[in-house]
Design a protein around this motif. Structure first.
Motif, mmCIF file in Angstrom:
data_model
loop_
_atom_site.group_PDB
_atom_site.id
_atom_site.type_symbol
_atom_site.label_atom_id
_atom_site.label_comp_id
_atom_site.label_asym_id
_atom_site.label_seq_id
_atom_site.Cartn_x
_atom_site.Cartn_y
_atom_site.Cartn_z
ATOM 1 N N TYR A 1 -7.610 7.835 12.399
ATOM 2 C CA TYR A 1 -6.506 8.733 12.609
ATOM 3 C C TYR A 1 -5.449 8.909 11.476
ATOM 4 C CZ TYR A 1 -7.766 8.477 17.637
ATOM 5 O OH TYR A 1 -8.615 8.566 18.852
ATOM 6 N N GLY A 2 -4.669 9.654 11.326
ATOM 7 C CA GLY A 2 -3.766 9.656 10.356
ATOM 8 C C GLY A 2 -2.441 10.196 10.672
ATOM 9 N N VAL A 3 -1.414 9.742 10.108
ATOM 10 C CA VAL A 3 -0.028 10.268 10.353
ATOM 11 C C VAL A 3 0.703 10.325 8.832
ATOM 12 C CG1 VAL A 3 0.570 8.800 12.415
ATOM 13 C CG2 VAL A 3 1.030 7.908 10.478
ATOM 14 N N ASP A 4 1.704 11.562 8.888
ATOM 15 C CA ASP A 4 2.373 11.733 7.865
ATOM 16 C C ASP A 4 2.921 10.455 7.177
ATOM 17 O OD1 ASP A 4 4.104 12.848 5.927
ATOM 18 O OD2 ASP A 4 4.670 14.591 7.041
ATOM 19 N N ILE A 5 2.746 10.111 5.919
ATOM 20 C CA ILE A 5 3.328 8.941 5.188
ATOM 21 C C ILE A 5 4.700 8.899 5.250
ATOM 22 C CG2 ILE A 5 3.087 9.521 2.760
ATOM 23 C CD1 ILE A 5 1.550 6.730 2.634
ATOM 24 N N LEU A 6 5.485 10.057 5.041
ATOM 25 C CA LEU A 6 6.880 10.313 5.102
ATOM 26 C C LEU A 6 7.545 9.810 6.309
ATOM 27 C CD1 LEU A 6 7.045 13.589 3.202
ATOM 28 C CD2 LEU A 6 7.296 11.455 2.261
ATOM 29 N N MET B 1 0.926 -1.110 0.008
ATOM 30 C CA MET B 1 0.073 -0.194 0.057
ATOM 31 C C MET B 1 0.936 1.223 -0.175
ATOM 32 S SD MET B 1 -2.794 1.296 2.990
ATOM 33 C CE MET B 1 -2.857 -0.027 3.735
ATOM 34 N N LEU B 2 1.994 1.256 0.814
ATOM 35 C CA LEU B 2 2.883 2.411 0.891
ATOM 36 C C LEU B 2 3.481 2.599 -0.501
ATOM 37 C CD1 LEU B 2 4.548 1.841 4.218
ATOM 38 C CD2 LEU B 2 2.933 3.650 3.691
ATOM 39 N N ASP B 3 3.878 1.222 -1.154
ATOM 40 C CA ASP B 3 4.587 1.483 -2.400
ATOM 41 C C ASP B 3 3.674 2.062 -3.614
ATOM 42 O OD1 ASP B 3 7.065 0.942 -1.155
ATOM 43 O OD2 ASP B 3 6.550 -1.416 -1.767
ATOM 44 N N VAL B 4 2.366 1.559 -3.310
ATOM 45 C CA VAL B 4 1.579 1.887 -4.667
ATOM 46 C C VAL B 4 1.259 3.567 -4.487
ATOM 47 C CG1 VAL B 4 -0.858 1.702 -5.219
ATOM 48 C CG2 VAL B 4 0.432 -0.519 -4.867
ATOM 49 N N MET B 5 1.092 3.970 -3.345
ATOM 50 C CA MET B 5 0.790 5.669 -3.366
ATOM 51 C C MET B 5 1.759 6.453 -4.141
ATOM 52 S SD MET B 5 -1.937 5.433 -1.987
ATOM 53 C CE MET B 5 -2.081 7.474 -1.747
ATOM 54 N N GLY B 6 3.061 5.848 -4.131
ATOM 55 C CA GLY B 6 3.994 6.562 -5.099
ATOM 56 C C GLY B 6 4.019 7.996 -4.996
ATOM 57 N N SER B 7 4.054 8.780 -6.027
ATOM 58 C CA SER B 7 4.038 10.348 -6.145
ATOM 59 C C SER B 7 2.869 10.991 -5.522
ATOM 60 C CB SER B 7 4.425 10.750 -7.425
ATOM 61 O OG SER B 7 3.274 10.600 -8.428
ATOM 62 N N VAL B 8 3.009 12.171 -5.104
ATOM 63 C CA VAL B 8 2.080 12.890 -4.307
ATOM 64 C C VAL B 8 1.595 13.990 -5.299
ATOM 65 C CG1 VAL B 8 1.495 14.450 -2.473
ATOM 66 C CG2 VAL B 8 2.781 12.443 -2.088
ATOM 67 N N GLU B 9 0.314 14.232 -5.514
ATOM 68 C CA GLU B 9 -0.047 15.447 -6.333
ATOM 69 C C GLU B 9 0.599 16.699 -5.812
ATOM 70 O OE1 GLU B 9 -4.193 14.964 -7.112
ATOM 71 O OE2 GLU B 9 -4.071 13.214 -7.315
ATOM 72 N N GLU B 10 0.991 17.525 -6.717
ATOM 73 C CA GLU B 10 1.431 18.838 -6.173
ATOM 74 C C GLU B 10 0.411 19.647 -5.267
ATOM 75 O OE1 GLU B 10 3.241 22.951 -8.014
ATOM 76 O OE2 GLU B 10 3.229 20.876 -9.124
ATOM 77 N N GLY B 11 0.743 20.135 -4.114
ATOM 78 C CA GLY B 11 0.036 20.645 -3.225
ATOM 79 C C GLY B 11 -0.501 19.869 -2.089
ATOM 80 N N MET B 12 -0.486 18.450 -2.328
ATOM 81 C CA MET B 12 -1.152 17.592 -1.487
ATOM 82 C C MET B 12 -0.399 17.129 -0.396
ATOM 83 S SD MET B 12 -4.538 17.782 -2.848
ATOM 84 C CE MET B 12 -5.250 16.219 -2.653
ATOM 85 N N LEU B 13 -0.941 16.517 0.635
ATOM 86 C CA LEU B 13 -0.272 16.008 1.745
ATOM 87 C C LEU B 13 -0.657 14.585 1.868
ATOM 88 C CD1 LEU B 13 -0.601 18.768 4.457
ATOM 89 C CD2 LEU B 13 1.139 18.316 2.929
ATOM 90 N N GLN B 14 0.258 13.742 2.029
ATOM 91 C CA GLN B 14 -0.186 12.053 2.385
ATOM 92 C C GLN B 14 -0.077 11.767 3.484
ATOM 93 O OE1 GLN B 14 2.421 9.924 -0.681
ATOM 94 N NE2 GLN B 14 0.554 8.695 -1.303
ATOM 95 N N TYR B 15 -1.165 11.218 3.858
ATOM 96 C CA TYR B 15 -1.144 10.463 5.347
ATOM 97 C C TYR B 15 -1.624 8.824 5.246
ATOM 98 C CZ TYR B 15 -1.153 15.055 7.342
ATOM 99 O OH TYR B 15 -1.033 16.353 7.584
ATOM 100 N N LEU B 16 -1.215 8.011 6.086
ATOM 101 C CA LEU B 16 -1.529 6.727 6.265
ATOM 102 C C LEU B 16 -2.611 6.879 7.275
ATOM 103 C CD1 LEU B 16 -1.025 3.679 5.615
ATOM 104 C CD2 LEU B 16 0.433 3.644 7.918
ATOM 105 N N THR B 17 -3.816 6.389 7.042
ATOM 106 C CA THR B 17 -4.925 6.224 8.185
ATOM 107 C C THR B 17 -5.017 4.956 8.734
ATOM 108 O OG1 THR B 17 -6.534 5.705 6.452
ATOM 109 C CG2 THR B 17 -5.908 8.082 6.900
#
Length: 164
Positions: free
Chosen positions: A33-38, A9-25
């Motif tokens: 809850y969510g944490v910054d995927i980085l 799941m982490l690998d599939v997310m790949g690149s983040v759209e510009e201006g978006m933040l990515q969270y694992l929920t």
């Protein structure tokens, strides 16, 4: 099996759209809850940990993760939620925490949900409950698919004072 699925799941997310933040929920007691995927290093199915004497109840113990000794925190207990026995869907999310130094900490959660891209404009500040209720570990609140999602600041949540 669960380890591979979660890490895919982490690998599939790949690149983040510009201006978006990515969270694992993830879920705890039917809350989301969510944490910054980085900050996520790895997602593992529950495994036995080595308990450490004289530690708070929310510290499950330590896990040897490829030679590194990683403290494991039960997030339910840290949040004063009732303990629930660990099952085949219980997950350990291994995070990078920046306190005085950078370190690795695992959190036990009921289940991992998904990875989401969130626009910063959709994130609101946590409510102010006054001095007696600490919310500095919540970086914001947002809504994803009609579900309220609390975004956690892992540095404030898992600093040495909080988990020790």
């Amino acid at each position: 099996m669960i380890d591979n699925q979660m890490n895919e799941m982490l690998d599939v997310m790949g690149s983040v759209e510009e201006g978006m933040l990515q969270y694992l929920t993830f879920e705890l007691d039917d809350e989301h809850y969510g944490v910054d995927i980085l900050r996520v290093q790895e997602i593992k199915g529950w495994d036995h940990v080595t308990p450490i004497p004289n530690t708070p109840s929310h510290l499950c113990g330590v896990l040897n993760l490829r030679g590194a000794i990683v403290p494991i925190v039960d997030l339910r207990l840290l949040f004063d939620m009732p303990f629930v026995a660990y099952s085949n869907i219980t997950v350990v999310v291994v995070l990078t925490v920046q306190d005085v130094t950078q370190r690795t900490v695992g959190i036990v959660v009921d289940a991992v949900s998904d990875a989401h891209m969130i626009h910063p404009d959709s994130i609101t500040e946590p409510p102010d409950f006054g001095e007696k209720v600490a919310t500095d570990f919540i970086s914001g609140i947002t809504k994803v698919n009609d579900t309220m999602l609390m975004l956690l600041d892992v540095d404030n949540l898992l600093n040495n004072q909080q988990i020790g």
